[in-house]
Design a protein around this motif. Sequence first.
Motif, short mmCIF file in Angstrom:
data_model
loop_
_atom_site.label_atom_id
_atom_site.label_comp_id
_atom_site.label_asym_id
_atom_site.label_seq_id
_atom_site.Cartn_x
_atom_site.Cartn_y
_atom_site.Cartn_z
N PHE A 157 13.41 -1.38 -7.10
CA PHE A 157 11.82 -1.66 -7.11
C PHE A 157 11.67 -2.43 -5.79
CE2 PHE A 157 8.02 -3.58 -8.01
CZ PHE A 157 7.38 -2.63 -8.61
N GLY A 158 12.32 -3.37 -5.25
CA GLY A 158 11.73 -4.18 -4.17
C GLY A 158 12.15 -3.07 -2.81
N ARG B 73 14.68 7.10 1.22
CA ARG B 73 15.66 7.17 -0.07
C ARG B 73 16.95 6.87 0.35
NH1 ARG B 73 15.46 5.81 -4.46
NH2 ARG B 73 13.35 6.43 -4.56
N PRO B 74 17.72 7.44 1.79
CA PRO B 74 19.00 7.34 2.12
C PRO B 74 19.46 5.81 2.02
CG PRO B 74 18.20 9.15 3.26
CD PRO B 74 17.02 8.47 2.58
N GLU B 75 18.38 5.22 2.64
CA GLU B 75 18.74 3.65 3.08
C GLU B 75 18.61 2.89 1.75
OE1 GLU B 75 18.97 1.99 5.72
OE2 GLU B 75 18.44 -0.23 5.26
N PRO C 117 0.84 -1.14 -0.05
CA PRO C 117 0.04 -0.17 -0.13
C PRO C 117 0.77 1.32 0.12
CG PRO C 117 -0.18 -1.21 2.24
CD PRO C 117 0.62 -2.08 1.42
N ALA C 118 1.99 1.23 0.73
CA ALA C 118 2.97 2.18 0.58
C ALA C 118 4.41 2.04 -0.01
CB ALA C 118 3.00 2.94 1.92
N ARG C 119 4.78 2.90 -0.94
CA ARG C 119 6.02 2.69 -1.35
C ARG C 119 6.79 3.97 -1.63
NH1 ARG C 119 5.88 -0.82 -5.02
NH2 ARG C 119 7.63 -0.16 -6.19
N THR C 120 7.85 4.01 -1.64
CA THR C 120 9.03 5.19 -1.93
C THR C 120 9.00 5.25 -3.35
OG1 THR C 120 10.55 4.20 -0.15
CG2 THR C 120 11.27 6.17 -1.50
N SER C 121 8.77 6.80 -3.85
CA SER C 121 8.86 6.98 -5.08
C SER C 121 10.25 7.17 -5.79
CB SER C 121 8.23 8.49 -5.49
OG SER C 121 8.66 8.59 -6.93
N PRO C 122 10.57 6.21 -6.97
CA PRO C 122 12.21 6.29 -7.36
C PRO C 122 12.41 7.72 -7.77
CG PRO C 122 10.48 5.41 -9.00
CD PRO C 122 9.68 5.64 -7.83
N PHE C 123 11.61 8.64 -8.26
CA PHE C 123 12.11 10.20 -8.43
C PHE C 123 11.34 11.17 -7.43
CE2 PHE C 123 11.44 7.32 -11.95
CZ PHE C 123 12.71 7.53 -12.61
#
Lengths: 225, 578
Positions: free
Chosen positions: B107-108, B116-118, A190-196
Amino acid sequence: MLVTRQTRFDPRTTVVITLSALVAVLLVNDSLKLGLVLFICAFMMGKTGKLAMWLNYCRLLLPLIVLLLLIGAIGGELAAAGQSVLKILTLGSLAFWFFQAVPPEELAFALMKWRLPFGVAFVIAYSLRYVELIRREWKTVREVQQLRGLVLKGRGWWHLPDLLGLMLVQVFRLGDELAEALETRGFSTPARTSPFTFRLALRDYLLMLVGILAAVVFCLFNLKF
Amino acid sequence: MLLELDRVSFRYRGRSEWSLRDISLQVEAGEFVTLVGTNGSGKSTLLRLLNGLIPHFYEGELQGSIRVAGLNPQEQPVHQLFGRVALLSQNPQAQLFSATVRQELAFGLESLALPRPEIEARLAEVAAYFDLGALLSAKPDELSGGEQQRVLVAAMAALRPAVLALDEPFAMLDYAEIRRVSRELERLNQAGTTMLVAEQRLGPATGLLKEGRRCLLLENGRLVADGPAGPIFGNAAATRLLPPLPALFERSGRTQRPLDLEKAVEVCLEDKLVLESQPDFRAAGSIGGPLIDLKEVSLQPGQAVQPALNGVNLTLHRAEVVALLGRNGAGKSTLARHLVGLQAQQSGESRFDGQEIYQGKRAWWGRKAFKKSTLKAGRAGMLYQNPGLQLFLPTVQAELDFGRNLLKRGKQSWLRELIERLELAGLLDRNPFTLSGGEKKRVALACVLATEPELVALDEPTAGLDYRHAQTVTGLLGDTAGRGGTVLLITHDLELAANVAPRWLILDYKRLAHTLTAGNLQDRVALLEDSGLEPPTSAYLAGRLGQRYSGGPTRLVESSDSTIKPLRKPLSGLDSPC
């Protein structure tokens, strides 16, 4: 930084400018002006070293162009058909420029800022890669059948539906494998970090404004004169 | 206990037969477990249970209880388990979906919603650990098979899972790539990751079968053996899966079946065993006149900028079996496609039965000249690695008749023989789409051979087949040559090549680097390894026993004299041959 933004402007800026240009081209019905836009497109492609690629892309539109001209010739509306051809080439060129300017994955994740669901964003970002994979499989299928004596010519065309059925099975297989791979890497989380990391800066707003105004002026000029 | 399965059974929705039946097992943290079994034995199904793909992604009837790292996969969605149990499925190509390796690795981690830093720290760590630094900006689909597999393993390792489960990770790799991936799996295990690896390729380079390594043997969905590999492969139940070295001892009627080369040498010295080759290759005199003749041919596939092969000089004769070998990307398929009329050369001369294979033609718009095959359909055939791309008609019978009717080639009696030997009689009314991978392969092979082409190129014809069918195919290759056909065998399996092909062509560094003929293979071990190939086990053993090995089926016999003079040093750089 291992994960960075690739483009200079926020992809949403490019989206707004392209949409404005597309609307303007759709509203214009003057062959001279359409030709001018097409010429500018060609010039820009040449300047950015993408002319050969663009011409190759335009070749894909050839069947549609021939069909339009044919219908125009039969109906005695060759001038109108010519104008439609110019319009298609211009719209196609703008679309080509857009996808060259914005990598699909950046576009997708930028659009998530406009509340686009991750599933839809993913399809935009990654489906193009699978088009290439499927194209390669189709080539192999045709080769294999050619060696068995089946060439898609003359009576060979009767087997086209069978071969397309086979391709459909392959597409489903690829889709299944992809879905499994995605699931095993947490696609449904449900929650993810955006790559950009995207943020519209002042220059983005200014560029959008200029793009929209240019399109409006272009349209008004066309409608008035 | 990290993994616990108690009386687990599963069948997929819509299927009557159970894919897994009554499986009970326990795996402790830090163990390395190898899953072995034939096609359809339930290996993949067992792995899918561990991260919840079953029952959340693959629906069906599940009985029994499962605990993984204290969680029940039946109750937890996959996205809550994937960080603890990382599963790498078959076919790496379909699993690489990102534009760059960097995004693939990330991606994973993004799914874990790490800051982000991790993410960046972990990316830097796995890139260094798996030596992927130079590939971070590369497109995954432009990497070699081995690199793709390493990227996927790295992507999983970045999650720092407690369990790493891999489904046939070596299936598409060449020898050098297998050794590299194998080393990385060992390192991960030594660092504390529990490993479960399902694999059919069990040769020495994989390092999966060691005397004391825990093995799970699955058959028809049942766990028939669980314990150290040595005793399991000493048992008759595992005969169909035997790797080459123990298979050699088994077919020689020996009760001891060592998995390790050192142990095998020891047994041979103790029991005074020597290798006896039974080369049943067709004698040189029975090989016919030249069929294919290539002079200084350069090939450049598709839109590639660099040629795949340069200056190839080659002659293939009628009634000959020739093995075409080389690492992944060496140009084997490109050369085969050229020979069967699918890929014109950039330069040089190619002749088929004295006629130019390709002739230049000018396009109708007059500008660009291209070369077109002049080869009449049916004179050359090819079996592709993926037989699923070949079969499209409603029944197997229709597939078998299709090429023969269209090309008007092939005797009915030969087709009947193919059906019998490849055991296709029971499949004739089946739809090819419903067949298993191995069955499709047998049908596709029968379709190719049924039209009796003068040249037949076979790309990994035994991959995915169990031992018995692989033996049948091996016999068929010899018989095809016996009927006057030229067989070009493309394979990574040098055991197969040694059994049927008296001549080996090795592609390396974009050229035909070596041509080996049967004889003294024991002295070519280093050359084969340098070319990215895994030498046949008999060549290793013959070299160590100071014997000559010329290829062909081999067995061990007791020697009456004491002429065995073993070499003291290993022949090659193979660190831990099994």
